[in-house]
Design a protein around this motif. Structure first.
Motif, PDB file in Angstrom:
ATOM      1  N   ALA A  89       0.992  -1.141  -0.085  1.00  0.00           N
ATOM      2  CA  ALA A  89      -0.071  -0.009  -0.039  1.00  0.00           C
ATOM      3  C   ALA A  89       0.745   1.275  -0.076  1.00  0.00           C
ATOM      4  CB  ALA A  89      -0.947   0.113   1.231  1.00  0.00           C
TER       5      ALA A  89
ATOM      6  N   TYR B 247       0.990   3.851  -3.267  1.00  0.00           N
ATOM      7  CA  TYR B 247       0.677   5.178  -3.145  1.00  0.00           C
ATOM      8  C   TYR B 247       1.601   6.093  -3.464  1.00  0.00           C
ATOM      9  CZ  TYR B 247      -3.730   3.125  -1.334  1.00  0.00           C
ATOM     10  OH  TYR B 247      -4.949   2.482  -1.136  1.00  0.00           O
TER      11      TYR B 247
ATOM     12  N   ILE C 216      -5.393  -1.329   2.864  1.00  0.00           N
ATOM     13  CA  ILE C 216      -5.574  -0.497   1.296  1.00  0.00           C
ATOM     14  C   ILE C 216      -5.968   0.816   1.330  1.00  0.00           C
ATOM     15  CG2 ILE C 216      -5.762  -0.691  -0.955  1.00  0.00           C
ATOM     16  CD1 ILE C 216      -4.555  -3.616  -0.978  1.00  0.00           C
TER      17      ILE C 216
END
Length: 393
Positions: free
Chosen positions: A186, A190, A304
């Motif tokens: 995650a 990102y 997430i």
């Protein structure tokens, strides 16, 4: 006879052990590889992570297998001793650098050696923007506790909001290593998607007039200031939060190596060879933690989702504080640089530059955005140190 051999060969292949979960994760890894190679989303990180994920979900490879250890009685002394019956997989041993918190500080060493702290020194107010962007960490920490995660787990999830992969890995390895896989994927995903996630938030929270603001050129920072900066920050941060010493200390060591001007060889090694080697090891082993068995769980989807919220709120908080500074300065501060307070160096600063130039082609915000960007790196490390102090036992 031939048929028996053929059956034995087939039974030994990974195709027999392939499950729907493995196939889902293989598809996910291929999508991440596409984003890294075709779209260029943070390929230095995303490519090895995606390939590590691919390796972990090809059955029977055993790259992440733990060693088999048995306890036997020494025939000479009569004492119980451990004996390795079967060695672990290659990636299992490389992964110990993540689990023991070795790789993240080494990455910070390279980041420090590659980063010019001059914009932050020239404009100390940037520290406020970097601090504001860490709000997402603590907001998401609260959200994670509401969803049923323990304090250490919630702290590890919240740190995703700092958009700093090494910091997320370091804290999670100390507090909730069973969540390393989904948190790492995650956090780095990102970071790679900064150019997609941040611009809509930045535009939604600012006016066209604010985005067009041209900021005054920064003052020239002296060599003495640049040398003193990492020394002073190391002393203050380590005395205030000893648990942040590994990250802050290595970040500042890297910057001191860069700015001292007397160890050029070490500076080049920290920026290039050392960082590149550690990034490969870290990326592949982090990806390898995302096996189908560990990753395809409800908690993973929660992580997430919370990570996206953390990152978005961190970006929004930075921009909102940038708007406050815009008002207080009489319109001299472009609020877009607040989005660079998340510590995705230097991508977040580049995004601020790009969005600003879309509104005003003569606008150059990169160096102004680097101040909050560097402050964000320090801020996320300090936030991690604070959370480690509270939940590290």
């Amino acid at each position: 006879m031939f048929l028996e051999l053929l059956k034995g060969f087939w039974a030994s292949t990974g195709f027999v052990a392939l499950t729907p979960g493995h196939m889902i994760m293989i598809v996910v890894s291929l999508i991440l590889l596409y984003l890294a190679i075709k779209k260029g989303f943070e390929p230095l990180l995303l490519l090895p992570i995606a390939f590590g994920m691919l390796l972990a979900n090809l059955p029977l490879g055993g790259l992440m297998s733990e060693p088999v250890v048995e306890i036997i009685r020494d025939p000479n002394t009569g004492e119980l001793v451990s004996q390795t019956k079967q060695l672990g997989g290659l990636l299992y041993y490389l992964y110990q650098g993540v689990k023991l918190g070795i790789y993240p500080p080494l990455i910070f060493l390279g980041v420090g050696a590659m980063t010019d702290f001059g914009p932050l020194i020239a404009n100390p107010r940037s520290l406020l923007l970097g601090a504001a962007a860490q709000f997402g960490i603590f907001f998401t920490f609260i959200g994670a506790t509401v969803l049923g995660f323990t304090g250490p787990e919630a702290a590890s999830i919240g740190i995703i909001g700092g958009a700093d992969g090494p910091t997320a890995l370091f804290l999670t390895s100390k507090l909730a290593d069973h969540l390393l896989g989904p948190i790492a994927v995650a956090a780095y995903s990102y970071m790679a998607l900064v150019p997609i996630i941040q611009p809509p938030i930045m535009r939604a929270l600012t006016t066209k007039k604010e985005r067009q603001v041209k900021m005054e050129q920064l003052r020239v920072v002296t060599k003495t200031e640049k040398i003193l900066m990492p020394i002073v920050v190391t002393i203050l941060c380590t005395l205030l939060l000893p648990s942040a010493a590994p990250l802050v200390g290595f970040l500042m060591l890297g910057n001191l190596i860069r700015e001292s001007g007397v160890v050029e060889r070490l500076s080049k090694t920290a920026q290039n060879e050392l960082t590149n080697i550690v990034v490969i090891f870290l990326g592949v082993t982090v990806g390898a933690t995302a096996s189908a068995e560990q990753f395809l769980r409800l908690d993973t989807l929660k992580i997430i989702g919370l990570g996206l919220i953390a990152f978005s709120i961190g970006t929004a908080a930075g921009v909102i504080f940038g708007k406050i500074m815009y008002k207080l300065s009489g319109g001299k501060v472009n609020p877009l640089i607040g989005a660079a307070g998340v510590s995705a160096v230097p991508m977040a600063a580049r995004v601020a530059q790009k969005v600003g130039q879309e509104e005003n082609p003569s606008n150059f915000l990169l160096m102004h955005a680097m101040g909050p960007n560097v402050a964000g790196v320090i801020g996320s490390a300090v936030a991690a140190g604070a959370l480690l102090m509270f939940f590290g036992g």
